[in-house]
Design a protein around this motif. Structure first.
Motif, PDB file in Angstrom:
ATOM      1  N   GLU A  79       0.820  -1.215   0.000  1.00 13.14           N
ATOM      2  CA  GLU A  79       0.000   0.000   0.000  1.00 13.14           C
ATOM      3  C   GLU A  79       0.853   1.264   0.000  1.00 13.14           C
ATOM      4  OE1 GLU A  79      -4.087   1.463   2.118  1.00 13.14           O
ATOM      5  OE2 GLU A  79      -2.517   0.727   3.445  1.00 13.14           O
ATOM      6  N   ARG A  80       1.984   1.251   0.706  1.00  9.74           N
ATOM      7  CA  ARG A  80       2.817   2.453   0.768  1.00  9.74           C
ATOM      8  C   ARG A  80       3.326   2.857  -0.609  1.00  9.74           C
ATOM      9  NH1 ARG A  80       6.003  -1.671   2.804  1.00  9.74           N
ATOM     10  NH2 ARG A  80       7.929  -2.083   1.626  1.00  9.74           N
ATOM     11  N   TYR A  96      -2.911   7.375  -8.265  1.00  6.26           N
ATOM     12  CA  TYR A  96      -3.650   6.255  -7.675  1.00  6.26           C
ATOM     13  C   TYR A  96      -4.813   6.756  -6.831  1.00  6.26           C
ATOM     14  CZ  TYR A  96      -4.632   2.366  -4.489  1.00  6.26           C
ATOM     15  OH  TYR A  96      -5.247   1.384  -3.747  1.00  6.26           O
ATOM     16  N   THR A  97      -5.943   6.043  -6.937  1.00  8.28           N
ATOM     17  CA  THR A  97      -7.121   6.320  -6.121  1.00  8.28           C
ATOM     18  C   THR A  97      -7.531   5.051  -5.400  1.00  8.28           C
ATOM     19  OG1 THR A  97      -7.903   7.995  -7.689  1.00  8.28           O
ATOM     20  CG2 THR A  97      -9.504   7.156  -6.103  1.00  8.28           C
ATOM     21  N   PRO A 142       4.997   4.675 -10.466  1.00  3.27           N
ATOM     22  CA  PRO A 142       5.528   3.973  -9.293  1.00  3.27           C
ATOM     23  C   PRO A 142       6.996   3.577  -9.485  1.00  3.27           C
ATOM     24  CG  PRO A 142       4.180   2.482 -10.596  1.00  3.27           C
ATOM     25  CD  PRO A 142       4.060   3.834 -11.247  1.00  3.27           C
ATOM     26  N   ASP A 143       7.842   3.987  -8.565  1.00  2.92           N
ATOM     27  CA  ASP A 143       9.252   3.612  -8.637  1.00  2.92           C
ATOM     28  C   ASP A 143       9.437   2.097  -8.569  1.00  2.92           C
ATOM     29  OD1 ASP A 143      10.028   6.268  -8.778  1.00  2.92           O
ATOM     30  OD2 ASP A 143      10.297   6.461  -6.605  1.00  2.92           O
ATOM     31  N   ALA A 144       8.525   1.424  -7.884  1.00  4.50           N
ATOM     32  CA  ALA A 144       8.669  -0.016  -7.675  1.00  4.50           C
ATOM     33  C   ALA A 144       8.312  -0.840  -8.908  1.00  4.50           C
ATOM     34  CB  ALA A 144       7.796  -0.455  -6.492  1.00  4.50           C
ATOM     35  N   LEU A 145       7.783  -0.200  -9.956  1.00  2.00           N
ATOM     36  CA  LEU A 145       7.376  -0.940 -11.158  1.00  2.00           C
ATOM     37  C   LEU A 145       7.808  -0.134 -12.386  1.00  2.00           C
ATOM     38  CD1 LEU A 145       5.807  -3.600 -11.751  1.00  2.00           C
ATOM     39  CD2 LEU A 145       3.745  -2.206 -12.021  1.00  2.00           C
TER      40      LEU A 145
END
Length: 355
Positions: A79-80, A96-97, A142-145
């Motif tokens: 979630e973060r 994101y919503t 998103p940095d993670a993707l």
């Protein structure tokens, strides 16, 4: 029949045919007779239903599967990571919503989503600037993707080209020049992709017991392309009530939007549609692409031939979802109503634009 007057019970079509017309875009490149029949079918489908399935669109199936894999990857992030690009951080309605944070007709929509618009620079903002300039600006990624950005921007480019081709066909079907929509789109049309996840009933019952994935509405642009994954839930309003529109492999669902209704003076009706929450234990993924006018464009009523103009019914009047002549302002008001959280944070200075 209006959205609020129709029964909520879904109706199903016979198993041997889809609930909406299925149009093969490849017929546009066929012989004269086949092309003419396709254009006639296209005009009839939008006039009767405001929506249809399209196949023969030329978008690579493996690429679309990869987009869904990336979409699933985004929604399974911690979630973060998702909240790090939450829409409330963006003055341009990008990001994101959380489920329940967007509203349709005053009720919470139980879907989480990522909104990605045209990847363009922010327009100058200051005293005297029209409010809609805030609608253009950078996306949040998103940095993670890291693989998400190039894939979604490629999808945006391909679906823009497909939508332009469909609009050229729509113009021809109306006996107008095939570039009739070019001045409305300009070289910088409004583009929006939504990656969407609908949680199952079990997740919703933990919140408020409601089953509205997204409530009845019309899209505000010209055309919407909906790519459904495996789970049903999309419904379109018809004369008989709500018709299920299940996923068909290799197809997009094409919805006519309010601007197409406006530009044709109601000869075409925008599709009223909704999404029903999936059952407990499953969720639903979909990807929607919206193509609209350039932000600074005022959409004209197109000069239809006399026989078609005589059948135009005028734009539908709905006090809960009015049409406006100013495209940018219409889009902005729609976003303010659906995202009051973003409006509260960023738009207190927009006097006279109600949230």
């Amino acid at each position: 029949m209006s959205a609020k007057e129709t029964p909520v019970t879904a109706t199903s079509s016979p198993a041997d045919r889809p609930p909406l017309p299925l149009l093969d875009l490849a017929r546009l490149d066929g012989g004269a007779a086949d092309r003419a029949l396709f254009l006639s079918d296209l005009r009839a489908a939008i006039r009767r239903f405001g929506a249809f399935y399209v196949t023969g669109h030329g978008v690579d199936a493996a690429f679309l599967d990869a987009v869904f894999d990336l979409s699933r990857g985004f929604f399974t992030l911690p979630e973060r990571d998702k909240l790090s690009i939450e829409m409330v951080n963006s003055p341009h309605f990008r990001g994101y919503t959380r489920a329940g944070w967007e509203r349709t007709r005053g009720r919470a929509d139980w879907r989480e989503q990522l909104d990605i618009g045209s990847e363009r620079e922010a327009l100058p903002w200051g005293p005297g600037a029209p409010p809609w300039v805030r609608l253009q600006g950078p996306n949040q990624w998103p940095d993670a993707l890291p693989d998400l950005r190039p894939a979604v921007l490629r999808l945006q480019e391909e679906l823009t080209a497909l939508s332009r081709r469909l609009l050229s066909a729509v113009a021809t079907a109306l006996h107008l020049p095939e570039d009739a929509f070019a001045p409305i789109l300009t070289d910088r049309p409004t583009q929006l992709i939504k990656l969407i996840r609908y949680p199952g009933h079990d997740a919703i019952e933990a919140e408020d017991g409601e089953g509205q994935g997204v409530g009845p509405h019309k899209d505000s642009g010209l055309l919407t392309l909906v790519l459904q994954h495996r789970q049903s839930g999309l419904q379109v309003e018809t004369d008989g009530g709500w018709a299920d529109v299940p996923p068909l492999p290799g197809t997009f669902v094409v919805n006519a939007g309010e601007l197409l209704e406006l530009a044709t003076n109601g000869y075409f009706r925008a599709a009223v549609h909704r999404v029903v929450t999936p059952p407990a234990g499953v969720d639903r993924l979909s990807t929607a692409f919206f193509l609209g006018a350039g932000l600074d464009v005022r959409v004209p009523v197109l000069p239809l031939p006399d026989d078609l103009a005589a059948e135009a019914r005028g734009p539908e009047q709905d006090p809960l979802n009015p049409l406006f002549a100013s495209v940018g302002e219409n889009t902005l008001k729609s976003r303010l109503r659906s995202h009051p959280d973003v409006a509260q944070r960023h738009y207190a200075d927009l006097v006279g634009i109600p949230a």
